[in-house]
Structure formats: structure tokens, C-alpha cells
Design a protein around this motif. Structure first.
Motif, PDB file in Angstrom:
ATOM      1  N   THR A  99       8.455  -5.409   1.564  1.00 47.77           N
ATOM      2  CA  THR A  99       8.482  -3.946   1.706  1.00 47.77           C
ATOM      3  C   THR A  99       7.740  -3.557   2.979  1.00 47.77           C
ATOM      4  N   THR A 100       8.346  -2.634   3.717  1.00 52.73           N
ATOM      5  CA  THR A 100       7.772  -2.165   4.981  1.00 52.73           C
ATOM      6  C   THR A 100       7.713  -0.651   4.955  1.00 52.73           C
ATOM      7  N   LEU A 101       6.531  -0.122   5.223  1.00 53.26           N
ATOM      8  CA  LEU A 101       6.354   1.325   5.336  1.00 53.26           C
ATOM      9  C   LEU A 101       6.298   1.683   6.812  1.00 53.26           C
ATOM     10  N   PRO A 140      -7.313  -2.957   3.962  1.00 48.88           N
ATOM     11  CA  PRO A 140      -6.212  -3.547   3.199  1.00 48.88           C
ATOM     12  C   PRO A 140      -5.154  -4.239   4.050  1.00 48.88           C
ATOM     13  N   TYR A 141      -5.087  -3.909   5.333  1.00 47.68           N
ATOM     14  CA  TYR A 141      -4.083  -4.509   6.220  1.00 47.68           C
ATOM     15  C   TYR A 141      -4.756  -5.110   7.449  1.00 47.68           C
ATOM     16  N   LYS A 142      -4.173  -6.202   7.943  1.00 44.81           N
ATOM     17  CA  LYS A 142      -4.725  -6.863   9.126  1.00 44.81           C
ATOM     18  C   LYS A 142      -3.745  -6.750  10.291  1.00 44.81           C
ATOM     19  N   HIS A 192       0.421  -2.453  -2.507  1.00 45.51           N
ATOM     20  CA  HIS A 192       1.754  -2.805  -2.999  1.00 45.51           C
ATOM     21  C   HIS A 192       2.806  -2.933  -1.903  1.00 45.51           C
ATOM     22  N   ILE A 193       2.472  -2.582  -0.681  1.00 48.33           N
ATOM     23  CA  ILE A 193       3.431  -2.640   0.421  1.00 48.33           C
ATOM     24  C   ILE A 193       3.011  -3.762   1.359  1.00 48.33           C
ATOM     25  N   LEU A 208      -0.065   3.123  -2.585  1.00 49.23           N
ATOM     26  CA  LEU A 208       1.292   3.542  -2.282  1.00 49.23           C
ATOM     27  C   LEU A 208       2.317   2.479  -2.720  1.00 49.23           C
ATOM     28  N   LYS A 209       3.468   2.935  -3.211  1.00 49.82           N
ATOM     29  CA  LYS A 209       4.570   2.045  -3.583  1.00 49.82           C
ATOM     30  C   LYS A 209       5.872   2.602  -3.040  1.00 49.82           C
ATOM     31  N   LEU A 210       6.747   1.711  -2.588  1.00 47.29           N
ATOM     32  CA  LEU A 210       8.099   2.100  -2.186  1.00 47.29           C
ATOM     33  C   LEU A 210       9.081   1.691  -3.268  1.00 47.29           C
TER      34      LEU A 210
END
Length: 502
Positions: A23-25, A181-183, A208-209, A499-501
């Protein structure tokens, strides 16, 4: 065709590299952020990106309450001159290094001592940082400092990996290594910034993404078209005039929150030759300009009445707003009388620097027309945003249409702009009386007493008018209906955890 090509490009960028099952936001930004180093950064759009990458000691909730993030708790000494902070156990940086007391001490000292740091004035009251035990630090203060914890809910509270920061030096922003949460994966200037989920994040069960792609698209019409076509999943700073279109589209959702900051006219009154104008040299002329502007009409004409007229560094709904100084009505006769009192008998031109963008340019044109009625010829000079900040620093302007995204504590909206020689004192404003009140408001913890100090400060600032405050925007974020868990936050930043997609 241009919009369709950009929408297709955004989609291709988002899926390039990772497996299609991920999943990509895809997030559309109104500008390209400045350096991705929390010590050196200063843009609002950069804060949006940092929210996914660099966790802070504390965060805020929807009601401006301070909540734990990398820290679990804090305790202030009875004399207000020390704050003890307990850190969350088991936290790792993106390079696998532990976030312990030594790492937290390093990050805070980096904010305080690094050349070019914009965090230094935010932490100016900190005398030293002590390691109490492996998960506890104590901040020893020079004086009590009421805004300290609020400062630690923003970039001053962001922790960086000591190992990575020492190795990179002032190039850390090219590959930030934090504890969010992201690198970081890659950045292509003016094109995209890519991050992937950090497997060892302390709150990984709520992430979740898999991948985030931030796409700077300056043209708001193109940003919205990309969202509508599916090329983007979320866009920040939707135009107020596009609210109706988003609300009428069942595929989209809208988040709107009154901002903590403001839009204002910063006036050069003390920086070099450019300050030597009637506007720069006379408070009465600056007051005249303020009275010439119809703030309510400005909101109606440019923003369909969605934005809130203002005259202070906090909005009229904020607990620190000074109701004894209400938003002034337009008064052309009073404006002309003030010009006469200042000895200004003929019209004069002003170099009016305006960051590029449809809304800012529309606002500038309305101000230009209103100011023209009293003989102030605001000559609009549209400038790329990052360039405009550099020119403001060096005094290469006479009036500057500048927005401030706002901070939870009022100190964060006023001190760095009005304290003599502060980093963002773009006006070149220096007032011993204002300086004392700014410092006094930092020492007093009681909200009622602080508000009384700010009332005195408001009177001085509104008389001197180094910044003519105009209005408070609504933070407008539009996103696909497939996105679940979005929270509207008063600082306007996009929290990606949760967040969830679909």
C-alpha cells in the motif's frame, strides 16, 4: 492535458519500485520542503513530512493537550528551573541505534549548539541537559520557561540518531535518520520524497501503510485534479474556493480546522536601506495601512468567507486572544488622517514581496487595491517561497505577505518574530518594552497571569505594527474516501500513524 499527464506521473512515481501488493499513500504538497533536518528546518510543509519520519518527545491531541510520544512523562521542579523527562523504553532509530537518555541529550544539545539551528531560540532557557539514568533526562533551566513542553511537541522535541548525525554533520538533512514510523528512501528535489515503513517502530502495530510518497505540486488546481483522478490520495492546503467541489464529490472527504497561526504583512522597519520608506519609518503610516485593509472583505473575496479575520498572532477562538483589542473595521478616513499626522502628503511605492501561489497572489491584489486608495502603491513582486525567506532575512523587501503555521503555545507565534534580533525578526523590530514582556511571559506558568502580560504586549505590537495581522486560515486537507483513520489536528499536520487505505 497537462493535468492528466501530471496525474499519471504521480501515479507512476507512487508505484515505482515497491511490489504492487504494497500500500502506498501519495500526498500532494503545496511546496517542496526545505532541508529535512529538524535542527535546521523552518517550513510548514517540512513539518508535514517530519510528522511521518521524526517522532518527538511529546505530541498534541485534537484539543491541544500534550500527550506522550517518545517520552512517557515529565515533571517540573517546584521552582520551575528543572524538568525531568522519562523516555519510552525500547525505542530504536531507523539505523537500529537505541533511543536512550544519552541519545536524547545529544539531540537536544544539537538543537542548542549547531550552527544555523532554528531550534536554539525555542530552547533558549535550557542551561544544560543531564542524564539521570538510561531512560531519564533532566533539563536544567536558566529561568522558568512556561512554553518548554509545548516546544518539545514540535521540531525542538524531535530526536535524531547520534551515530547518523555525527557521521553526516550538516548534510544530515539529505538522509534523515530519526525514530518515526517511516524511514527515508529517496528525495528528488522539486519532484518527490519517498519513505517506507520502519519495521522496528515502537508503535508499529498502528502503522498500516507500507510506503509514503510526498509530491510537491505548487499549482493547487493541479493538486486537486490529481486527487480527483486518483493520482494522489491526500492533498494539503486545498483552496477555500474548491471546498464546494470536494464536498460534492462522494469519492472525497474534507478536513477543516482553524489554524493556530496567521497570515500577516511583515513590514521592513529596521533592515537596511529597504526600511527607509514612510511605511518603514513611521508607526502611524503602518497603522494607516492596517486601517486601509478590510479583513472581512478579504476573506469574502478570496476565500468565500471561509477564513477568519484577525489582528493578533493567535486566532479569536484561542484562549490567549485579547478581546480588548478586537479586529478593526476598515476606516479609510482614519487611515488618511494618520498619514497626515505622520507628515505623508504624497503617495509612495512599496516593494511588496509575495510568495508564489494563487491564493497569496489574490490576497496581494486585494491589499494592493485597498492600500492604493490611501496612496500606498504596493508593487507586487511574486517570489518563490524559499527565496522569499532568504530575502526577508537579508532585508531585501519592504512588505512581505508571510504566513505562520502556528504553535500550540502563544510564545511560538510571537517571540521569534518580535524579539529584537531573533532569527525570524524579519521586520528588524526592536522594542525594549516588548522584549521585557516577551521574556516575562516565558517565566510565568499561571495562564491568567501570562494572558495579562500578553495583553500589555498586544497593545505595544498593535501600536508599532511590525506585522499587520490579517486573517487565520482554515487548514483544508482533502483526501480519498478510501482513507480511514484520518484525524483533523489543530496544527494542520498529517499524522500517518493509524491511517489505512481500503
Amino acid at each position: 492535458m497537462k493535468i492528466l499527464r501530471l496525474a499519471a506521473l504521480a501515479a507512476l512515481l507512487a508505484i515505482a519500485g515497491p511490489a504492487l501488493a504494497e500500500t502506498t499513500l501519495r500526498i500532494g504538497l503545496a511546496e517542496d520542503p526545505d532541508v529535512l533536518d529538524p535542527t535546521l528546518a523552518r517550513t510548514y510543509v517540512g513539518r508535514i513530512v517530519f510528522a511521518a519520519v521524526c517522532d518527538k518527545l511529546f505530541d498534541i491531541d485534537e484539543k491541544l493537550n500534550v500527550v506522550p510520544q517518545l517520552a512517557l512523562s515529565h515533571e517540573t521542579a517546584a521552582d520551575g528551573k528543572a524538568v525531568t523527562i522519562k523516555l519510552r523504553p525500547g525505542v530504536k532509530f531507523h539505523d537500529g541505534e537505541p533511543l536512550d537518555a544519552e541519545a536524547a541529550k545529544y539531540s537536544l544539545e544539537r538543537h542548542l549548539t549547531m550552527t544555523g539551528s532554528f531550534r536554539k531560540p525555542e530552547l533558549a532557557a535550557v542551561d544544560r541537559i543531564e542524564v539521570v539514568d538510561p531512560l531519564t533526562i533532566r533539563l536544567a533551566l536558566k529561568t522558568p520557561f512556561a512554553p518548554l513542553i509545548a516546544q518539545l511537541t514540535d521540531r525542538a522535541g524531535m530526536m535524531v540518531s547520534p551515530r547518523a548525525a555525527k557521521a553526516a554533520g550538516d548534510r544530515f538533512g539529505l538522509h534523515p535518520v530519526c525514530a518515526g514510523p517511516y524511514k527515508f528512501v529517496e528525495r528528488v528535489q522539486q519532484d518527490r520524497i519517498v519513505f517506507e515503513k520502519f519495521a522496528d517502530y515502537w508503535n508499529k502495530d498502528n502503522v498500516h501503510i507500507d510506503r509514503l510518497v510526498y509530491l510537491p505540486i505548487v499549482d493547487s488546481t493541479v493538486r486537486l485534479a490529481n486527487l480527483q483522478s486518483g493520482g494522489l490520495d491526500l492533498i494539503e492546503r486545498l483552496l477555500a474556493t474548491d471546498i464546494k467541489d470536494v464536498r460534492g464529490d462522494p469519492r472525497l472527504k474534507l478536513s477543516a480546522a482553524l489554524e493556530l497561526g496567521y497570515q500577516g504583512l511583515t513590514l521592513n522597519i529596521g533592515k537596511g536601506e529597504a526600511a527607509k520608506t514612510p511605511l518603514g519609518q513611521s508607526a502611524k503610516v503602518r497603522q494607516a495601512l492596517s486601517y486601509a485593509i478590510d479583513r472581512e472583505a478579504l476573506s469574502q473575496v478570496v476565500f468565500n468567507g471561509e477564513f477568519v479575520p484577525g489582528n493578533q498572532w493567535v486566532n479569536p477562538e484561542h484562549p490567549y486572544y485579547q478581546a480588548s483589542f478586537p479586529v478593526p473595521k476598515r476606516d479609510v478616513a482614519k487611515a488618511k488622517a494618520l498619514l497626515q499626522e505622520a507628515g505623508v502628503t504624497a503617495g509612495f511605492p512599496i516593494d511588496f514581496m509575495v510568495p508564489k501561489g494563487p491564493e497569496t497572489q489574490a490576497v496581494a491584489e486585494v491589499i494592493q487595491a485597498m492600500a492604493g486608495e490611501i496612496g500606498i502603491d504596493m508593487k507586487i513582486r511574486v517570489t518563490e517561497f524559499a527565496t522569499s525567506l532568504k530575502q526577508a532575512e537579508s532585508g531585501e523587501y519592504q512588505a512581505y505577505l508571510l504566513a505562520w503555521s502556528g504553535r500550540t503555545d502563544p510564545d511560538g507565534n510571537v517571540y521569534i518574530f518580535h524579539k529584537c534580533n531573533a532569527p525570524q525578526d524579519y521586520a528588524g523590530y526592536c522594542s525594549p518594552q516588548a522584549d521585557k514582556l516577551l521574556d516575562d511571559a516565558r517565566i510565568v506558568a499561571d495562564p491568567a497571569q501570562r494572558k495579562g502580560i500578553y495583553e500589555k504586549l498586544t497593545k505595544i505590537i498593535l501600536e508599532d505594527d511590525p506585522i499587520v495581522y490579517l486573517y487565520h486560515r482554515r487548514v483544508l486537507i482533502a483526501y480519498t474516501a478510501r482513507l480511514d483513520g484520518y484525524r483533523s489536528m489543530p496544527d494542520g499536520l498529517v499524522r500517518v500513524v493509524g491511517l489505512k487505505l481500503k
